[in-house]
Scaffold this motif. Structure first.
Motif, PDB file in Angstrom:
ATOM      1  N   SER A 117      36.106  42.123  43.303  1.00 47.99           N
ATOM      2  CA  SER A 117      35.424  43.404  43.182  1.00 47.99           C
ATOM      3  C   SER A 117      35.947  44.197  41.976  1.00 47.99           C
ATOM      4  O   SER A 117      36.548  45.269  42.107  1.00 47.99           O
ATOM      5  N   VAL A 118      35.715  43.646  40.823  1.00 52.57           N
ATOM      6  CA  VAL A 118      36.058  44.273  39.554  1.00 52.57           C
ATOM      7  C   VAL A 118      34.898  44.016  38.605  1.00 52.57           C
ATOM      8  O   VAL A 118      34.239  42.977  38.679  1.00 52.57           O
ATOM      9  N   ARG A 119      34.615  44.964  37.727  1.00 47.28           N
ATOM     10  CA  ARG A 119      33.451  44.799  36.848  1.00 47.28           C
ATOM     11  C   ARG A 119      33.728  45.439  35.495  1.00 47.28           C
ATOM     12  O   ARG A 119      34.653  46.242  35.328  1.00 47.28           O
ATOM     13  N   GLN A 129      35.894  37.110  35.498  1.00 47.98           N
ATOM     14  CA  GLN A 129      35.601  37.135  34.068  1.00 47.98           C
ATOM     15  C   GLN A 129      35.695  38.548  33.486  1.00 47.98           C
ATOM     16  O   GLN A 129      35.884  38.723  32.279  1.00 47.98           O
ATOM     17  N   ALA A 130      35.575  39.561  34.325  1.00 43.95           N
ATOM     18  CA  ALA A 130      35.684  40.941  33.843  1.00 43.95           C
ATOM     19  C   ALA A 130      37.062  41.228  33.263  1.00 43.95           C
ATOM     20  O   ALA A 130      37.228  42.143  32.446  1.00 43.95           O
ATOM     21  N   TYR A 131      38.066  40.451  33.663  1.00 44.92           N
ATOM     22  CA  TYR A 131      39.410  40.639  33.121  1.00 44.92           C
ATOM     23  C   TYR A 131      39.492  40.264  31.644  1.00 44.92           C
ATOM     24  O   TYR A 131      40.468  40.595  30.966  1.00 44.92           O
ATOM     25  N   LYS A 132      38.483  39.558  31.140  1.00 46.62           N
ATOM     26  CA  LYS A 132      38.514  39.136  29.738  1.00 46.62           C
ATOM     27  C   LYS A 132      38.092  40.247  28.779  1.00 46.62           C
ATOM     28  O   LYS A 132      38.191  40.089  27.561  1.00 46.62           O
ATOM     29  N   TYR A 133      37.602  41.357  29.335  1.00 40.78           N
ATOM     30  CA  TYR A 133      37.274  42.513  28.506  1.00 40.78           C
ATOM     31  C   TYR A 133      38.468  43.471  28.507  1.00 40.78           C
ATOM     32  O   TYR A 133      39.364  43.378  29.336  1.00 40.78           O
ATOM     33  N   PHE A 141      49.181  38.187  45.198  1.00 35.47           N
ATOM     34  CA  PHE A 141      49.404  38.035  46.632  1.00 35.47           C
ATOM     35  C   PHE A 141      48.767  36.757  47.157  1.00 35.47           C
ATOM     36  O   PHE A 141      49.171  36.246  48.200  1.00 35.47           O
ATOM     37  N   ARG A 142      47.786  36.236  46.451  1.00 41.88           N
ATOM     38  CA  ARG A 142      47.105  35.005  46.883  1.00 41.88           C
ATOM     39  C   ARG A 142      47.478  33.803  46.035  1.00 41.88           C
ATOM     40  O   ARG A 142      46.867  32.743  46.148  1.00 41.88           O
ATOM     41  N   SER A 143      48.446  33.961  45.156  1.00 45.93           N
ATOM     42  CA  SER A 143      48.842  32.835  44.299  1.00 45.93           C
ATOM     43  C   SER A 143      50.353  32.814  44.124  1.00 45.93           C
ATOM     44  O   SER A 143      50.872  32.967  43.022  1.00 45.93           O
ATOM     45  N   ASP A 144      51.050  32.662  45.247  1.00 40.45           N
ATOM     46  CA  ASP A 144      52.511  32.493  45.254  1.00 40.45           C
ATOM     47  C   ASP A 144      53.270  33.673  44.666  1.00 40.45           C
ATOM     48  O   ASP A 144      54.383  33.517  44.166  1.00 40.45           O
ATOM     49  N   HIS A 145      52.667  34.866  44.693  1.00 38.06           N
ATOM     50  CA  HIS A 145      53.338  36.093  44.234  1.00 38.06           C
ATOM     51  C   HIS A 145      53.815  35.975  42.780  1.00 38.06           C
ATOM     52  O   HIS A 145      54.914  36.391  42.436  1.00 38.06           O
ATOM     53  N   ILE A 146      52.944  35.433  41.956  1.00 35.61           N
ATOM     54  CA  ILE A 146      53.227  35.300  40.525  1.00 35.61           C
ATOM     55  C   ILE A 146      52.333  36.263  39.763  1.00 35.61           C
ATOM     56  O   ILE A 146      51.147  36.408  40.070  1.00 35.61           O
ATOM     57  N   TYR A 147      52.895  36.920  38.755  1.00 34.36           N
ATOM     58  CA  TYR A 147      52.168  37.934  38.008  1.00 34.36           C
ATOM     59  C   TYR A 147      51.324  37.293  36.912  1.00 34.36           C
ATOM     60  O   TYR A 147      51.857  36.725  35.939  1.00 34.36           O
ATOM     61  N   ALA A 148      50.014  37.360  37.062  1.00 36.39           N
ATOM     62  CA  ALA A 148      49.038  36.880  36.067  1.00 36.39           C
ATOM     63  C   ALA A 148      49.408  35.460  35.621  1.00 36.39           C
ATOM     64  O   ALA A 148      49.645  34.584  36.453  1.00 36.39           O
ATOM     65  N   ASP A 149      49.465  35.230  34.305  1.00 38.83           N
ATOM     66  CA  ASP A 149      49.750  33.893  33.774  1.00 38.83           C
ATOM     67  C   ASP A 149      51.202  33.727  33.376  1.00 38.83           C
ATOM     68  O   ASP A 149      51.569  32.763  32.693  1.00 38.83           O
TER      69      ASP A 149
END
Length: 341
Positions: A48-50, A82-86, A247-255
């Motif tokens: 839920s991001v745009r 994909q909204a994170y790419k802006y 929170f849904r990927s082993d508590h790792i920050y972004a990449d």
């Protein structure tokens, strides 16, 4: 019949009357995910991001998980990861999601066997139907024309039913045999932006409730975002929305390889206790009759281990989608799928 379950009369449009297909969609437009289900397969979710694209900006690649919506006036919105790419994104978690009901519907309307013209019945939820039900209906009922991922849609929404958020999960839990036949059930629905509780009797009637405008997993993420152990390692401020993703990927920050997992408990413990102390305080007069705490919502996985083995507690499996599954109508004991006129 209460306002939370009131039905609307179907509205016909002669230009779409030749269509034989009426779709049914359960829609749980949460602060973290837009969840939707047509009764077939597994429910789906869109982050839920745009991003609202300027007229001179080309969109990055779109997909069903990150749809591109274009309105008749040319306004374009790109939803999902994909909204994170802006450069700048808009997060539903910090907005009034009721005002976004129409756009959220468009994002979730995948074509059915290539068809993009159909009638539609919607079963939606909101934390406070008494406040927001009419506004949601006004946005959703009637004819909608838009583009989604380059396809032209023409959709007539004939029916909108609005339920209390969290009660879908309760009805789904009943079908799974998780609700005792006697006593009261306290539903604790922990979402992205909010959390809520409902006290429900054995007949399924809500007899008390509490909706917290804040306090969901975004608050936990915000607390972690201010921790110097993370910001010093990053060399900059931390984005709570990226922590929510973590929170849904082993508590790792972004990449990065940075994680808050070793010290998560320091933030998780007061957050967890704050929720359940509030619940206990509100429902103290009823506790002798409570036979089940039903814990659900997209943030409940963060505390599920703490509740394992506790007799009164049931934690929904696949809690992210429990509410949307329960919103989908059931006819004669079986879930209703797409119907034909």
């Amino acid at each position: 019949m209460t306002s939370a379950t009131r039905q609307t009369k179907p509205r016909k449009d002669p230009a779409i009357a030749t269509s034989t297909t009426t779709r049914t969609l359960a829609l749980d437009a949460g602060n973290y995910d837009l969840k939707f289900w047509d009764g077939v397969g597994h429910p789906k979710a869109i982050r839920s991001v745009r991003f609202q694209l300027p007229s001179g900006r080309d969109a990055v690649r779109y997909s069903e998980a990150s749809p591109l919506i274009e309105l008749p006036d040319g306004t374009r919105y790109h939803f999902g990861a994909q909204a994170y790419k802006y450069r700048r994104q808009q997060q539903t978690v910090v907005e009034n999601k009721v005002e976004m009901a129409r756009l959220h519907l468009y994002a979730c309307l995948e074509p059915l066997e290539g068809a993009t013209e159909f009638s539609l019945s919607i079963y939606a939820s909101t934390p406070e139907p008494n406040r927001n039900e009419d506004a949601i209906r006004q946005q959703l009922l009637g004819m909608h024309e838009f583009k989604r991922n380059g396809l032209d849609y023409r959709v007539l929404v004939e029916r909108v039913e609005v339920e209390r958020e969290g009660m879908g999960a309760y009805h789904y839990a009943q079908r799974l045999g998780l609700i005792p036949e006697s006593g009261y059930t306290i539903v604790v629905d922990i979402g992205g932006g909010t959390w809520l509780s409902r006290l429900v009797d054995a007949e399924g009637e809500v007899i008390d409730e509490n909706v917290m405008d804040r306090g969901g997993s975004y608050d936990l993420a915000t607390s972690i975002s201010f921790d110097r152990r993370l910001t010093n390692a990053l060399g900059t401020t931390a984005d709570p929305s990226l922590i929510m993703d973590g929170f849904r990927s082993d508590h790792i920050y972004a990449d990065t390889e940075l994680t808050w997992a070793p010290w998560l408990e320091e933030h998780l413990d007061p957050w967890f206790k704050g929720i359940f102390q509030t619940v206990k305080a509100q429902y103290t007069p009823y506790m002798a009759r409570v036979t089940r705490f039903l814990v659900t919502g997209g943030g409940s996985h963060l505390i599920s281990e703490r509740l394992q083995g506790r007799k009164l507690f049931a934690v929904m499996g696949d809690p992210q989608f429990a509410n949307v599954r329960g919103l989908f109508p059931v006819v004669n004991g079986a879930q209703l799928c797409m119907t034909t006129k």
